[in-house]
Design a protein around this motif. Structure first.
Motif, PDB file in Angstrom:
ATOM      1  N   THR A 281       4.256  -1.272   5.584  1.00 30.21           N
ATOM      2  CA  THR A 281       2.945  -1.163   6.217  1.00 30.21           C
ATOM      3  C   THR A 281       2.718   0.283   6.610  1.00 30.21           C
ATOM      4  O   THR A 281       3.460   0.851   7.403  1.00 30.21           O
ATOM      5  CB  THR A 281       2.854  -2.065   7.460  1.00 30.21           C
ATOM      6  N   CYS A 299      -5.050   0.524  -2.404  1.00 31.84           N
ATOM      7  CA  CYS A 299      -4.856  -0.535  -1.410  1.00 31.84           C
ATOM      8  C   CYS A 299      -5.709  -1.766  -1.717  1.00 31.84           C
ATOM      9  O   CYS A 299      -6.729  -1.687  -2.402  1.00 31.84           O
ATOM     10  CB  CYS A 299      -5.173  -0.024  -0.014  1.00 31.84           C
ATOM     11  N   ASP A 303      -4.595  -4.953   2.835  1.00 31.96           N
ATOM     12  CA  ASP A 303      -3.944  -3.750   3.364  1.00 31.96           C
ATOM     13  C   ASP A 303      -4.839  -3.084   4.404  1.00 31.96           C
ATOM     14  O   ASP A 303      -4.354  -2.583   5.435  1.00 31.96           O
ATOM     15  CB  ASP A 303      -3.641  -2.757   2.239  1.00 31.96           C
ATOM     16  N   THR A 307      -3.833  -2.470   8.261  1.00 37.00           N
ATOM     17  CA  THR A 307      -3.845  -1.109   8.807  1.00 37.00           C
ATOM     18  C   THR A 307      -4.789  -1.016   9.997  1.00 37.00           C
ATOM     19  O   THR A 307      -4.502  -0.323  10.982  1.00 37.00           O
ATOM     20  CB  THR A 307      -4.247  -0.100   7.723  1.00 37.00           C
TER      21      THR A 307
END
Length: 315
Positions: A281, A299, A303, A307
Motif C-alpha cells: 500500500t 493504479c 488503490d 490511498t
C-alpha cells in the motif's frame, strides 16, 4: 480483519475531506463514489476538463472558484523569491494539482490523493511548493505499508522518492517512517536501520552513514525504539538477533525497515510483493506539512480508495 479492512474502518470514523484532482479519470470518479457511498471520507473532485461526474459528488472548478485569487496570493508570497509574478501565480493555481495543494495549505481540505494521470514529480512539486515541509522534516520521502494475509504488517522506507539520502535525510526518513507506521497501522514502531553489516561485522563508509543517521535519530528523544546498523535477518528473526545483536530492543522484532538508499528499498518492496505475496500500500508520501499522497499511473480505483483512507489517517 485484514489491514485494508482495518484502515477503511478507521478512516470512516474520521470524516476527512479528501481532494481528488484530475476528475476526468474514470478511476478517480469511481473511487470518489465509493468513498462517499461507504462513508469512508468526504471526497472533493476538481474539474480539470469536461467529464461526466455524478451529480451527488462535490466538484470544484478552479477557474471559477472564489478562492482562486486568495490561493494565488498565498502562493505568490511563498514563491516570489523565485521571481514568479502574481499573474503567473494565478495561472499556476488553476492547475488541479496546485489548487488541491492550496486547499490543504489553507485548511479547506484534510488531504489530497493524486497521480493517476500525473507523474510523481508533478505531484510532489505541487505539494512542496504550495504546502511545504512539516516542522522537523528536511526531506519529502515515502514508505510502502507491506501487509500479509496472516496479519503481519511492516513499513518499508524510502522506496520511491530519495535516491541516495545523506545522514540527516536518512534520519528524517527514519523518524517520519516511524510516525507514519504508528498513524496508519495503530501499532508501536520498532525501527531497524538496515545495512549489509550488523553491529560492526563489516567496515565501510556506507555503514558509517547508517550509524551516523541512527545517532541523529537518537538526539530527537522520540518515543519509539530504533537500532542499527542491522542486516535484515537480524532485524526480523529473533534467533538470529540473539546471536548477532544481543540486547537490542529492536533486533528480531522490527516492524519499520529503513533502507540506506532507493536501490535497496525499491527492490526490497517489489521482492516482498512478488515473492511473498504481500500487499504493498503506497507510496505513502511523508514529510509534508499536510498529507498529499501520490499514486501509480497504473493504479486501480480500489488503490485510490485505499490511498485516500491512508491519507485520512495521516492527519
Amino acid at each position: 480483519m485484514n489491514f485494508i479492512q482495518d484502515i477503511r474502518k478507521r478512516a470512516s470514523s474520521t470524516s476527512k475531506r479528501i481532494v481528488l484532482p484530475r476528475s476526468s479519470d474514470i478511476r478517480v470518479i469511481k473511487a470518489a463514489e465509493y468513498l462517499q457511498d461507504n462513508n469512508l471520507a468526504k471526497p472533493i473532485l476538481i474539474q480539470n476538463e469536461e467529464a461526466s461526474i455524478p451529480k451527488h459528488l462535490d466538484v470544484i472548478d478552479p477557474v471559477s472558484d472564489e478562492r482562486l485569487k486568495a490561493y494565488a496570493t498565498t502562493f505568490y508570497e511563498r514563491r516570489k523569491h523565485k521571481g514568479i509574478s502574481e499573474a503567473e501565480s494565478i495561472e499556476i493555481i488553476k492547475d488541479p494539482l496546485f489548487f488541491a495543494a492550496s486547499m490543504l495549505a489553507a485548511g479547506d481540505a484534510d488531504g489530497a490523493v493524486a497521480g493517476s494521470v500525473a507523474t510523481t514529480g508533478d505531484v510532489l512539486r505541487a505539494a512542496i511548493q504550495a504546502i511545504g515541509l512539516k516542522k522537523g522534516s528536511n526531506v519529502v520521502s515515502s514508505v510502502f505499508i507491506m501487509s500479509f494475509e496472516d496479519g503481519r504488517v511492516y513499513t518499508y522506507g524510502d522506496c520511491a522518492v530519495v535516491p541516495y539520502p545523506n545522514e540527516e535525510q536518512l534520519a528524517t526518513i527514519a523518524i517520519d517512517s516511524a510516525q507514519t507506521h504508528e498513524k496508519v497501522t495503530g501499532t508501536d514502531p520498532k525501527v531497524a536501520m538496515l545495512s549489509f553489516s550488523t553491529k560492526g561485522s563489516a567496515q565501510h563508509e556506507r555503514i558509517d552513514l547508517v550509524k551516523n543517521a541512527l545517532e541523529i535519530v537518537k538526539t530527537h528523544n522520540l518515543d519509539f525504539s530504533a537500532d542499527g546498523e542491522l542486516q535484515f535477518d537480524a532485524a526480523i528473526i529473533p534467533e538470529i538477533a540473539k546471536r548477532k545483536a544481543p540486547g537490542s530492543e529492536v533486533a528480531g522484532q522490527a516492524n519499520v525497515f529503513i533502507f540506506p538508499n532507493l536501490d535497496a528499498g525499491n527492490i526490497a518492496y517489489k521482492i516482498t510483493e512478488r515473492l511473498a505475496d504481500a500487499t504493498a500500500t503506497g507510496p505513502v508520501i511523508q514529510g509534508l506539512a499536510k498529507p498529499m499522497m501520490d499514486l501509480s499511473r497504473g493504479c486501480s480505483w480500489e488503490d485510490i480508495v485505499n490511498t485516500a483512507c491512508v491519507c485520512a489517517l495521516m492527519n
